[in-house]
Motif scaffolding. Sequence first.
Motif, PDB file in Angstrom:
ATOM      1  N   GLU A 197       5.990  16.945  -9.588  1.00 40.80           N
ATOM      2  CA  GLU A 197       5.479  16.037 -10.611  1.00 40.80           C
ATOM      3  C   GLU A 197       4.738  14.843 -10.014  1.00 40.80           C
ATOM      4  O   GLU A 197       4.405  13.895 -10.717  1.00 40.80           O
ATOM      5  CB  GLU A 197       6.636  15.531 -11.485  1.00 40.80           C
ATOM      6  N   GLY A 198       4.477  14.902  -8.706  1.00 39.95           N
ATOM      7  CA  GLY A 198       3.768  13.804  -8.064  1.00 39.95           C
ATOM      8  C   GLY A 198       4.651  12.662  -7.625  1.00 39.95           C
ATOM      9  O   GLY A 198       4.169  11.537  -7.412  1.00 39.95           O
ATOM     10  N   GLY A 199       5.955  12.918  -7.466  1.00 40.28           N
ATOM     11  CA  GLY A 199       6.885  11.872  -7.061  1.00 40.28           C
ATOM     12  C   GLY A 199       6.626  11.368  -5.651  1.00 40.28           C
ATOM     13  O   GLY A 199       6.132  12.090  -4.789  1.00 40.28           O
ATOM     14  N   ARG A 200       6.969  10.096  -5.446  1.00 43.93           N
ATOM     15  CA  ARG A 200       6.873   9.462  -4.130  1.00 43.93           C
ATOM     16  C   ARG A 200       8.287   9.078  -3.686  1.00 43.93           C
ATOM     17  O   ARG A 200       8.960   8.292  -4.362  1.00 43.93           O
ATOM     18  CB  ARG A 200       6.021   8.201  -4.194  1.00 43.93           C
ATOM     19  N   PHE A 207      -4.103   2.133   5.634  1.00 48.70           N
ATOM     20  CA  PHE A 207      -2.887   1.798   6.387  1.00 48.70           C
ATOM     21  C   PHE A 207      -2.982   2.314   7.817  1.00 48.70           C
ATOM     22  O   PHE A 207      -2.627   1.611   8.770  1.00 48.70           O
ATOM     23  CB  PHE A 207      -1.651   2.376   5.696  1.00 48.70           C
ATOM     24  N   ARG A 208      -3.435   3.538   7.976  1.00 48.09           N
ATOM     25  CA  ARG A 208      -3.559   4.110   9.319  1.00 48.09           C
ATOM     26  C   ARG A 208      -4.520   3.286  10.177  1.00 48.09           C
ATOM     27  O   ARG A 208      -4.285   3.101  11.375  1.00 48.09           O
ATOM     28  CB  ARG A 208      -4.018   5.567   9.234  1.00 48.09           C
ATOM     29  N   TYR A 255      -1.007   8.388  -1.863  1.00 48.96           N
ATOM     30  CA  TYR A 255      -1.250   6.977  -1.602  1.00 48.96           C
ATOM     31  C   TYR A 255      -2.741   6.722  -1.374  1.00 48.96           C
ATOM     32  O   TYR A 255      -3.279   7.070  -0.312  1.00 48.96           O
ATOM     33  CB  TYR A 255      -0.445   6.516  -0.381  1.00 48.96           C
ATOM     34  N   PRO A 256      -3.423   6.085  -2.323  1.00 52.57           N
ATOM     35  CA  PRO A 256      -4.856   5.827  -2.173  1.00 52.57           C
ATOM     36  C   PRO A 256      -5.222   5.022  -0.934  1.00 52.57           C
ATOM     37  O   PRO A 256      -6.332   5.168  -0.403  1.00 52.57           O
ATOM     38  CB  PRO A 256      -5.199   5.045  -3.458  1.00 52.57           C
ATOM     39  N   TRP A 275       0.811  -1.216   0.000  1.00 51.18           N
ATOM     40  CA  TRP A 275       0.000   0.000   0.000  1.00 51.18           C
ATOM     41  C   TRP A 275       0.844   1.266   0.000  1.00 51.18           C
ATOM     42  O   TRP A 275       0.471   2.255  -0.599  1.00 51.18           O
ATOM     43  CB  TRP A 275      -0.923   0.016   1.211  1.00 51.18           C
ATOM     44  N   LEU A 276       1.973   1.244   0.702  1.00 52.76           N
ATOM     45  CA  LEU A 276       2.802   2.441   0.807  1.00 52.76           C
ATOM     46  C   LEU A 276       4.052   2.362  -0.062  1.00 52.76           C
ATOM     47  O   LEU A 276       4.996   3.124   0.136  1.00 52.76           O
ATOM     48  CB  LEU A 276       3.200   2.709   2.264  1.00 52.76           C
TER      49      LEU A 276
END
Length: 460
Positions: free
Chosen positions: A410-413, A437-438, A431-432, A368-369
């Motif tokens: 640019e939306g980088g992770r 996750f929380r 992160y959708p 997820w992350l």
Amino acid sequence: MAITQLAYPAQEPELAGEDIRLRNWARNSRLGLPGSVVTPATEAELCDFLSTSDGPVRMIGSRMSPGRMMAVADGAGTLLDLSRLSGLISSTEDTVTFAGSTPLSEVYAFLTARGQMLNASPGVIAEQTLAGAVSTGTHGQGLQQSSIAGDALSIRIVLADGTIAEFDEEHPDFGAVQLGLGSLGVITAVTLRTRESLIYTCVKQAVDADTLEADLEAWNRENLLVKAWWFPQENQVQVWTANEASDDEVSRYRTGGGKLLEHAGTNATMNTTVESTLRLLRADSRGVADNGKSLRTVSRFRDFTDVTGDIYQVFCRGIATPQINVEIGIPLAKAGRVIRTIKDWHAETQPRMHYPVILRCTGPSDAWLSPSNGEDTCYFGFVVYYSADGSLSEEGDSFLRAVERALAEEGGRPHWGKYFDESLYDWPALYPQWEAFRRVRETLDPEHRFANTFTAALLD
């Protein structure tokens, strides 16, 4: 919370007699107070400690992440050294189960000895622990694979109250546990899927970067494994493309006793480019620390040659040296535009770069992350080395800040196990599954015992 001034920290002076485990690998952060390290000998001993104690707890592993990932909250709490919980637990024909604190080098050596490999291509450094690599999203290169966490079939963790939980691919929360940032529990065992080892021939080329925007995706679509190093100031790229070796190449490799086979002839076309980069590195580092390892990492781009070997011999050949390493994942579909942005920015600013831009692409991840969650991703890596006195050059610091800001826009992770300025990112937007996750964290660690200042600000 934003700790911009700590995004790329300088090294701190070592204290006489200091326990090395209280420092991270890059020696730019203290993780806890003297006497705070606990070293359980068995999983049962770990469970007993957690069930009979209280207060913050963080795992230190091989200490290769930024200090903020491992440090206990406000310096007060327990640092868990799990190095004794290491080694092979069990294996089947197509799986292996290792203790979480097993170094990746041991995992790879075991697999090599029985003619197997993970589907995930390795990163360059194998000193990481298996649990640390899984928890931070360590990855290799190639669109037909993703992170090491993607090869996990099941993960066993000890929770904050000392109980044990096991998660497999069928569990609805497995995507959270695959990459948990050390915030869910202590990973004590990971079962990995394995496959028959392939022998690869890696072809190394020096090309100009005029059409890199299109070339990068083409290389990755057309080859099994790809890694590229881009020298913007010289408009050159060294690209490695690896595919299955021919029968003749495999035969020569076997005849040589299974050692990495170097093909005849060397390519010296990048030597001038390398020397230009080395001059900047020597000038900015003002006397290179760490026995000149940083110089060696750049020098290896000279006089290169094609090679044949297994996946670990070809790609897992890094030189571990303290550095600030920023790595940002960008959807592959946007990579060409980002390359153009960097070209324009570089032409305008002419930054002083100690190392080429590292380009590695992977397939989508289910974690997820993961920065590559759900889509093919190109990771852009940037390195600045320390001076002999432990400082970063003003030019190097400015370069990192500028390039990270450009990729964040640019939306980088960012890669969780490397350095980044967290003030630049809107995590729930990136992160959708952020809120999911929380919720898992609230279930597994409701009192946030595994939190520290960084993860609390991130997740609370």
